[in-house]
Design an enzyme around this catalytic site. Sequence first.
Site, PDB file in Angstrom:
ATOM      1  N   ARG A 103     -24.869 -15.437 -15.955  1.00  0.00           N
ATOM      2  CA  ARG A 103     -25.189 -16.035 -17.268  1.00  0.00           C
ATOM      3  C   ARG A 103     -25.926 -15.115 -18.213  1.00  0.00           C
ATOM      4  O   ARG A 103     -25.705 -15.167 -19.429  1.00  0.00           O
ATOM      5  CB  ARG A 103     -25.885 -17.388 -17.114  1.00  0.00           C
ATOM      6  CG  ARG A 103     -27.263 -17.391 -16.644  1.00  0.00           C
ATOM      7  CD  ARG A 103     -27.493 -18.411 -15.548  1.00  0.00           C
ATOM      8  NE  ARG A 103     -26.971 -17.862 -14.312  1.00  0.00           N
ATOM      9  CZ  ARG A 103     -26.089 -18.506 -13.530  1.00  0.00           C
ATOM     10  NH1 ARG A 103     -25.681 -19.692 -13.835  1.00  0.00           N
ATOM     11  NH2 ARG A 103     -25.643 -17.917 -12.433  1.00  0.00           N
ATOM     12  N   THR A 104     -26.812 -14.263 -17.721  1.00  0.00           N
ATOM     13  CA  THR A 104     -27.557 -13.409 -18.656  1.00  0.00           C
ATOM     14  C   THR A 104     -26.607 -12.422 -19.318  1.00  0.00           C
ATOM     15  O   THR A 104     -26.619 -12.242 -20.544  1.00  0.00           O
ATOM     16  CB  THR A 104     -28.682 -12.667 -17.915  1.00  0.00           C
ATOM     17  OG1 THR A 104     -29.441 -13.615 -17.166  1.00  0.00           O
ATOM     18  CG2 THR A 104     -29.593 -11.938 -18.887  1.00  0.00           C
TER      19      THR A 104
ATOM     20  N   LYS B 170     -24.372   9.373  -9.444  1.00  0.00           N
ATOM     21  CA  LYS B 170     -24.271  10.841  -9.345  1.00  0.00           C
ATOM     22  C   LYS B 170     -25.630  11.501  -9.569  1.00  0.00           C
ATOM     23  O   LYS B 170     -25.713  12.710  -9.713  1.00  0.00           O
ATOM     24  CB  LYS B 170     -23.283  11.363 -10.392  1.00  0.00           C
ATOM     25  CG  LYS B 170     -21.883  10.771 -10.286  1.00  0.00           C
ATOM     26  CD  LYS B 170     -21.024  11.296 -11.431  1.00  0.00           C
ATOM     27  CE  LYS B 170     -19.674  10.602 -11.476  1.00  0.00           C
ATOM     28  NZ  LYS B 170     -18.896  10.990 -12.656  1.00  0.00           N
TER      29      LYS B 170
ATOM     30  N   ARG C  23     -30.174  -4.786 -17.245  1.00  0.00           N
ATOM     31  CA  ARG C  23     -30.771  -5.342 -16.018  1.00  0.00           C
ATOM     32  C   ARG C  23     -30.733  -4.258 -14.960  1.00  0.00           C
ATOM     33  O   ARG C  23     -29.717  -3.527 -14.842  1.00  0.00           O
ATOM     34  CB  ARG C  23     -30.006  -6.572 -15.538  1.00  0.00           C
ATOM     35  CG  ARG C  23     -30.449  -7.049 -14.153  1.00  0.00           C
ATOM     36  CD  ARG C  23     -29.819  -8.345 -13.741  1.00  0.00           C
ATOM     37  NE  ARG C  23     -30.353  -9.459 -14.527  1.00  0.00           N
ATOM     38  CZ  ARG C  23     -30.059 -10.739 -14.293  1.00  0.00           C
ATOM     39  NH1 ARG C  23     -29.236 -11.059 -13.305  1.00  0.00           N
ATOM     40  NH2 ARG C  23     -30.571 -11.704 -15.037  1.00  0.00           N
TER      41      ARG C  23
ATOM     42  N   HIS D 245     -38.393 -11.291 -16.833  1.00  0.00           N
ATOM     43  CA  HIS D 245     -37.104 -11.700 -17.399  1.00  0.00           C
ATOM     44  C   HIS D 245     -37.452 -12.416 -18.706  1.00  0.00           C
ATOM     45  O   HIS D 245     -37.363 -13.652 -18.800  1.00  0.00           O
ATOM     46  CB  HIS D 245     -36.382 -12.606 -16.407  1.00  0.00           C
ATOM     47  CG  HIS D 245     -34.919 -12.830 -16.673  1.00  0.00           C
ATOM     48  ND1 HIS D 245     -34.309 -12.519 -17.884  1.00  0.00           N
ATOM     49  CD2 HIS D 245     -33.938 -13.334 -15.869  1.00  0.00           C
ATOM     50  CE1 HIS D 245     -33.020 -12.846 -17.806  1.00  0.00           C
ATOM     51  NE2 HIS D 245     -32.768 -13.335 -16.597  1.00  0.00           N
TER      52      HIS D 245
HETATM   53  N1   CP Z   1     -30.806 -16.790 -14.867  1.00  0.00           N
HETATM   54  C1   CP Z   1     -30.205 -15.623 -14.605  1.00  0.00           C
HETATM   55  O1   CP Z   1     -30.820 -14.539 -14.786  1.00  0.00           O
HETATM   56  O2   CP Z   1     -28.943 -15.725 -14.141  1.00  0.00           O
HETATM   57  P1   CP Z   1     -27.953 -14.522 -13.826  1.00  0.00           P
HETATM   58  O3   CP Z   1     -28.529 -13.781 -12.636  1.00  0.00           O
HETATM   59  O4   CP Z   1     -26.625 -15.139 -13.541  1.00  0.00           O
HETATM   60  O5   CP Z   1     -27.932 -13.628 -15.037  1.00  0.00           O
END
Ligand code: CP
Length: 337
Positions: free
Chosen positions: A57-58, A86, A107, A135
């Site tokens: 989702r993120t 690498k 991420r 987050h």
């Molecule tokens: N909530 C969240 O970070 O979900 P994802 O790991 O699917 O991005």
Amino acid sequence: MNFTGAHILSINQFQRQDVERVFAVADAMQPYALRKKVTRVLEGAILGNMFFEASTRTRVSFGSAFNLLGGEVRETAGFESSALVKGESLQDTARVLSGFSDVICMRHPQPGSVADFASASRVPVMNGGDGANEHPTQALLDLYTIRKEMADKGRDIDGLRVAMIGDLRYGRTVHSLSKLLSLYKNIQVVLVSPIELTLPEDIVEHMRSAGVKVTISHELADGIGDVDIVYSTRIQEERFASKEEADLYRGKFRLNQAIYTEFCQPNTVIMHPLPRDSRADANELDVDLDTNPNLAIFRQTDNGVLVRMALFALVLDVVDLVDQYSQDVRWYNSRQI
Ligand code: CP
């Protein structure tokens, strides 16, 4: 906070008025997120969506938010398909990718990695999760959801009572949300976790010094009885030394309709950053809650697009231009405002 050109790395950057600015812009994005109108305000802009750790989702919500503002998205997913395998440094990666992009979302499994990357980037960078650290955009969408859920009950965020449940040690969403709640008044937080997975002491201290009343519990029934929000989290298996170690904690704090009915006050809102672990040995949020109108987990994911649109519009300084570059949609649309 001056949003224009800013990196969004941590909730530590935000004051309450900054959060409220994000929420006001997110509210204004609703007609676009619901496809009542389209805007091309970011036409020609490119988002570099760099996810070096699993995400559904993120990653997709950052990309959708950018598309909804008229921009294009380029993605890298996983170490194995990037030159990090690498031996290229994060800073060199940032020097290269910021030449291709107008903003980057990232991420990565290491705490502090996104800030390290941002230090060498020529364009704004947003933290989509850096290991067990933070987050921030998830916390913003969580609080935006809380604000909406409480408004429906004639309530404000001030005075909120929240139970955070599960893996509070490694759960980065609760780290960011705890800091965010600390900006509000008369907040009470109950932390429910196994002893080994308690919220890091520095975050507990951060909340207490901001005036949050923090209670620590290791029993689900004790923690969920007197709150407005139950915020459940997944055991963050990927942060443990082994699956066997994670298995020690999996399934300890399951919530289902029977437990909700027995212990929660009526209309307690149920939240989870997702993914919920629905495997039989975990089942932390049972599917029998799916028909409970207080289950807000899919409203959270919808709200994530609004909040991320707001952040892009603020950071790229187009908030006042969004409507000017808009038009009505032509296709059939079943979504409801
Ligand atoms: N909530 C969240 O970070 O979900 P994802 O790991 O699917 O991005």
